[in-house]
Design a protein around this motif. Structure first.
Motif, mmCIF file in Angstrom:
data_model
loop_
_atom_site.group_PDB
_atom_site.id
_atom_site.type_symbol
_atom_site.label_atom_id
_atom_site.label_comp_id
_atom_site.label_asym_id
_atom_site.label_seq_id
_atom_site.Cartn_x
_atom_site.Cartn_y
_atom_site.Cartn_z
ATOM 1 N N MET A 129 23.287 86.726 39.061
ATOM 2 C CA MET A 129 22.235 87.611 39.223
ATOM 3 C C MET A 129 21.408 87.949 38.085
ATOM 4 N N TYR A 130 19.958 88.099 38.160
ATOM 5 C CA TYR A 130 19.192 88.214 36.814
ATOM 6 C C TYR A 130 18.594 89.517 37.090
ATOM 7 N N ARG A 131 18.720 90.443 36.297
ATOM 8 C CA ARG A 131 18.000 91.752 36.392
ATOM 9 C C ARG A 131 17.087 92.070 35.388
ATOM 10 N N GLN A 132 16.066 92.406 35.822
ATOM 11 C CA GLN A 132 14.873 92.791 34.952
ATOM 12 C C GLN A 132 14.386 94.231 34.999
ATOM 13 N N ILE A 133 14.286 94.884 33.836
ATOM 14 C CA ILE A 133 14.065 96.335 33.806
ATOM 15 C C ILE A 133 12.994 96.608 33.007
ATOM 16 N N GLN A 134 11.914 97.314 33.615
ATOM 17 C CA GLN A 134 10.649 97.593 32.819
ATOM 18 C C GLN A 134 10.336 99.078 32.906
ATOM 19 N N GLU A 135 9.557 99.731 32.103
ATOM 20 C CA GLU A 135 8.903 100.897 32.114
ATOM 21 C C GLU A 135 7.370 100.621 32.338
ATOM 22 N N VAL A 136 7.188 101.439 33.577
ATOM 23 C CA VAL A 136 5.615 101.084 33.960
ATOM 24 C C VAL A 136 4.921 102.426 33.506
ATOM 25 N N PRO A 137 3.673 102.445 33.084
ATOM 26 C CA PRO A 137 2.844 103.905 32.896
ATOM 27 C C PRO A 137 2.615 104.347 34.259
ATOM 28 N N VAL A 138 2.478 105.611 34.400
ATOM 29 C CA VAL A 138 2.359 106.250 35.667
ATOM 30 C C VAL A 138 1.014 105.494 36.299
ATOM 31 N N GLU A 139 -0.097 105.559 35.663
ATOM 32 C CA GLU A 139 -1.299 105.162 35.978
ATOM 33 C C GLU A 139 -1.446 103.605 36.257
ATOM 34 N N LEU A 140 -0.497 102.801 36.083
ATOM 35 C CA LEU A 140 -0.643 101.354 36.449
ATOM 36 C C LEU A 140 0.270 100.788 37.375
ATOM 37 N N TRP A 141 1.008 101.966 38.049
ATOM 38 C CA TRP A 141 1.772 101.445 39.217
ATOM 39 C C TRP A 141 1.149 100.654 40.228
#
Length: 265
Positions: A1-13
């Motif tokens: 299982m490949y897992r990708q974690i990202q932090e997304v700025p609130v205005e870009l969701w």
């Protein structure tokens, strides 16, 4: 299982979701398995964390599709663009243990295993059978309000010599939880990434946040499950718990649209 974690700025969701939709369409055309997506609710990460998880039939399939992905012009253009929608990311790879044979090394390394003694029962042929409700579509409550589907993630470090005992404890726990009507977890072990190689991950999805709360209260007064709860602490050195919103199949929360306008430059 490949897992990708990202932090997304609130205005870009909002634009991030559109980019994911475009990416999914392109990957589906290329024959790649599509990810299941989550957002952090409670736990060790920040509240604007996006998690994408996808399972492959084998490590060889994953490697083959990765090489094909590197040579697919459409997917490589999307790869270049997607970096606009997060501030950082990390990647992890896990073995999928659910419904898979028990690795032989777990027997060999167990405290009570004599490598020179022929065993009557071969645990290699045992499988952890899981009928999980993970990947179900979200529904609605009786009053018409959409259910807030959540995923509970349980991470533990298991000492080498306790893995076979841990698997047996999980089997008994699954039987008891199935009798109580609880959704059963899908289980993984860390292969590559930020965790060490003795990490056990269990994930289970609930149809709603309300269901999780109700089942937790029922769990606290179920004598059989509470005995198992007391015993299970023998099989790990530490654990942590996380909760995620399940985004796949549901509607985007309204705040994403408002945030896109509020933070628009």
């Amino acid at each position: 299982m490949y897992r990708q974690i990202q932090e997304v700025p609130v205005e870009l969701w909002e634009t991030k979701l559109e980019q994911e939709r475009i990416c999914d369409e392109a990957e589906a055309r290329a024959g790649h398995p599509l990810p299941r997506r989550y957002r952090q609710f409670f736990g060790t990460e920040r509240s604007h964390i996006r998690v994408s998880q996808r399972e492959y039939e084998s490590i060889a399939d994953w490697a083959k599709m990765f090489e094909e992905w590197l040579n697919n012009d459409e997917l490589q253009k999307i790869e270049a663009e997607r970096h606009k929608y997060f501030t950082w990311e990390r990647e992890e790879l896990y073995y999928v243990d659910s419904n898979s044979p028990t690795p032989k090394w777990m027997e060999y390394i167990s405290k009570d295993f004599d490598i020179n003694q022929e065993k009557k029962e071969n645990n290699q042929d045992k499988q952890i059978q899981v009928n999980s409700n993970n990947h179900c579509a979200p529904g609605k409550h009786e009053n018409g309000i959409p259910k807030l589907r959540v995923m509970y993630r349980h991470i533990q470090e298991v000492p080498n010599e306790l893995w076979t005992a841990k698997l047996e404890q999980e089997r008994r726990s699954d039987e008891a939880e199935a009798k109580a009507g609880h959704p059963l977890p899908r289980r993984y072990r860390a292969a590559f990434g930020t965790e060490n190689s003795q990490i056990r991950v269990s994930e289970r999805e609930y149809d709603s946040f309300l269901d999780l709360a109700r089942m937790t209260e029922e769990y606290m007064v179920n004598k059989e499950l509470q005995k198992i709860e007391a015993e299970r602490h023998k099989y790990f050195t530490w654990e942590r718990e996380e909760l995620y919103y399940v985004d796949t199949g549901g509607e985007p929360p309204l705040w994403m649209k408002f945030a896109a306008k509020l933070f628009k430059k």
